[in-house]
Design a protein around this motif. Sequence first.
Motif, PDB file in Angstrom:
ATOM      1  N   GLN A  43       0.832  -1.205   0.000  1.00 56.12           N
ATOM      2  CA  GLN A  43       0.000   0.000   0.000  1.00 56.12           C
ATOM      3  C   GLN A  43       0.868   1.256   0.000  1.00 56.12           C
ATOM      4  O   GLN A  43       0.602   2.209  -0.743  1.00 56.12           O
ATOM      5  CB  GLN A  43      -0.910  -0.013   1.227  1.00 56.12           C
ATOM      6  CG  GLN A  43      -1.787   1.227   1.367  1.00 56.12           C
ATOM      7  CD  GLN A  43      -2.613   1.182   2.640  1.00 56.12           C
ATOM      8  OE1 GLN A  43      -3.031   0.123   3.101  1.00 56.12           O
ATOM      9  NE2 GLN A  43      -2.839   2.350   3.226  1.00 56.12           N
ATOM     10  N   PRO A  60      -1.709  -8.942  -8.105  1.00 53.49           N
ATOM     11  CA  PRO A  60      -2.684  -9.962  -7.695  1.00 53.49           C
ATOM     12  C   PRO A  60      -3.264  -9.637  -6.320  1.00 53.49           C
ATOM     13  O   PRO A  60      -2.609  -8.984  -5.499  1.00 53.49           O
ATOM     14  CB  PRO A  60      -1.844 -11.249  -7.661  1.00 53.49           C
ATOM     15  CG  PRO A  60      -0.624 -10.963  -8.463  1.00 53.49           C
ATOM     16  CD  PRO A  60      -0.360  -9.505  -8.332  1.00 53.49           C
ATOM     17  N   ARG A  61      -4.480 -10.080  -6.114  1.00 57.23           N
ATOM     18  CA  ARG A  61      -5.110  -9.847  -4.809  1.00 57.23           C
ATOM     19  C   ARG A  61      -4.273 -10.495  -3.714  1.00 57.23           C
ATOM     20  O   ARG A  61      -3.842 -11.646  -3.827  1.00 57.23           O
ATOM     21  CB  ARG A  61      -6.518 -10.440  -4.789  1.00 57.23           C
ATOM     22  CG  ARG A  61      -7.552  -9.649  -5.549  1.00 57.23           C
ATOM     23  CD  ARG A  61      -8.918 -10.293  -5.404  1.00 57.23           C
ATOM     24  NE  ARG A  61      -9.361 -10.284  -4.010  1.00 57.23           N
ATOM     25  CZ  ARG A  61     -10.378 -11.014  -3.540  1.00 57.23           C
ATOM     26  NH1 ARG A  61     -11.024 -11.840  -4.373  1.00 57.23           N
ATOM     27  NH2 ARG A  61     -10.728 -10.949  -2.282  1.00 57.23           N
ATOM     28  N   TYR A  62      -4.026  -9.711  -2.671  1.00 55.28           N
ATOM     29  CA  TYR A  62      -3.256 -10.228  -1.547  1.00 55.28           C
ATOM     30  C   TYR A  62      -3.795  -9.579  -0.282  1.00 55.28           C
ATOM     31  O   TYR A  62      -3.633  -8.384  -0.060  1.00 55.28           O
ATOM     32  CB  TYR A  62      -1.771  -9.902  -1.717  1.00 55.28           C
ATOM     33  CG  TYR A  62      -0.876 -10.571  -0.685  1.00 55.28           C
ATOM     34  CD1 TYR A  62      -0.428 -11.870  -0.880  1.00 55.28           C
ATOM     35  CD2 TYR A  62      -0.499  -9.904   0.475  1.00 55.28           C
ATOM     36  CE1 TYR A  62       0.384 -12.492   0.056  1.00 55.28           C
ATOM     37  CE2 TYR A  62       0.312 -10.518   1.417  1.00 55.28           C
ATOM     38  CZ  TYR A  62       0.751 -11.808   1.205  1.00 55.28           C
ATOM     39  OH  TYR A  62       1.557 -12.421   2.146  1.00 55.28           O
ATOM     40  N   ASN A  63      -4.473 -10.365   0.536  1.00 57.57           N
ATOM     41  CA  ASN A  63      -5.010  -9.875   1.789  1.00 57.57           C
ATOM     42  C   ASN A  63      -4.988 -11.000   2.811  1.00 57.57           C
ATOM     43  O   ASN A  63      -4.296 -12.010   2.600  1.00 57.57           O
ATOM     44  CB  ASN A  63      -6.422  -9.309   1.597  1.00 57.57           C
ATOM     45  CG  ASN A  63      -7.354 -10.293   0.901  1.00 57.57           C
ATOM     46  OD1 ASN A  63      -7.398 -11.475   1.246  1.00 57.57           O
ATOM     47  ND2 ASN A  63      -8.094  -9.810  -0.094  1.00 57.57           N
ATOM     48  N   VAL A  66      -6.931 -14.041   0.844  1.00 58.88           N
ATOM     49  CA  VAL A  66      -6.519 -14.467  -0.491  1.00 58.88           C
ATOM     50  C   VAL A  66      -5.067 -14.055  -0.712  1.00 58.88           C
ATOM     51  O   VAL A  66      -4.693 -12.918  -0.400  1.00 58.88           O
ATOM     52  CB  VAL A  66      -7.416 -13.835  -1.578  1.00 58.88           C
ATOM     53  CG1 VAL A  66      -6.960 -14.240  -2.970  1.00 58.88           C
ATOM     54  CG2 VAL A  66      -8.872 -14.221  -1.339  1.00 58.88           C
TER      55      VAL A  66
END
Length: 286
Positions: A43, A60-63, A66
Amino acid sequence: MSLLDTLRAFPALFIGAVVMLSLAIGSFLNVVIYRLPKMLEQQWRDELTELNGGEAAPAPRYNLMVPRSACPSCNRQITALQNIPVVSYLLLRGRCASCGIRISPRYPIIETLTAALSGYVAWRFGFTGQTLAALIFVWAMIALAFIDLDTFYLPDDITLPLLWVGLTANMAGLFVDLQSAVIGAMAGYLSLWLVFWGYKLATGKDGMGYGDFKLLAAIGAWLGWKMLPAVILLSSFAGAVVGISLIVFNRHGRNVPIPFGPYLVLGGLIALFWGDRLVDFYLSTL
């Protein structure tokens, strides 16, 4: 008899249920400890790129949800059966089921620590609102301690909500009255802020980070201002002992920083469980 009535009537069953739930929470805390700093770093990079007039590259989604957990060596996704807290680690003998690489023992240690502290909370406070609140406090403190150990960073994403939840809990007087909680939050922040600036003016160096101020403010919001001297003394003593030991036995350089957050966490947990006894003992010696 409802489930809640059963848990209230049988304390041992209630404690066991909290321990089992907390094993799963400990597994989730492992994810938070590993992923949250990476999410924040990404971020910050994106924000810096935009401030410089660029456009953040799609990623790519990264949280926290996921992608699914995977072995860092072979990238094989971990199945649900391989992700049972503590049990899977023991059955797999601490190795990846696919490539056989050794898995860090820290994962089951955090899960076990979370379950043990949570079980003690359930025993200490019983089937009350205090237990629910104290569990939130303990889980957040565990995450903060290990994140700080890894990154020297105490995320606002945890410290600030922890502060507000503490004030909210004490609106109902769960641990202290609201006035003591508000004063505790202010005094917790300002006490370390003054130490920071005193050290900086004297040496020209930063002695600690702003996250430490916010963490002590959160502890003050939960436990009140009367507990702050005990928390500061306990954390300073523990930090000094560990720091001196590292220098003497491991040849840890005097100028190499040591995170202070884990020691504040230790002081905060001791104050949560035994703070009243410590304060009473101290006052009895005066």
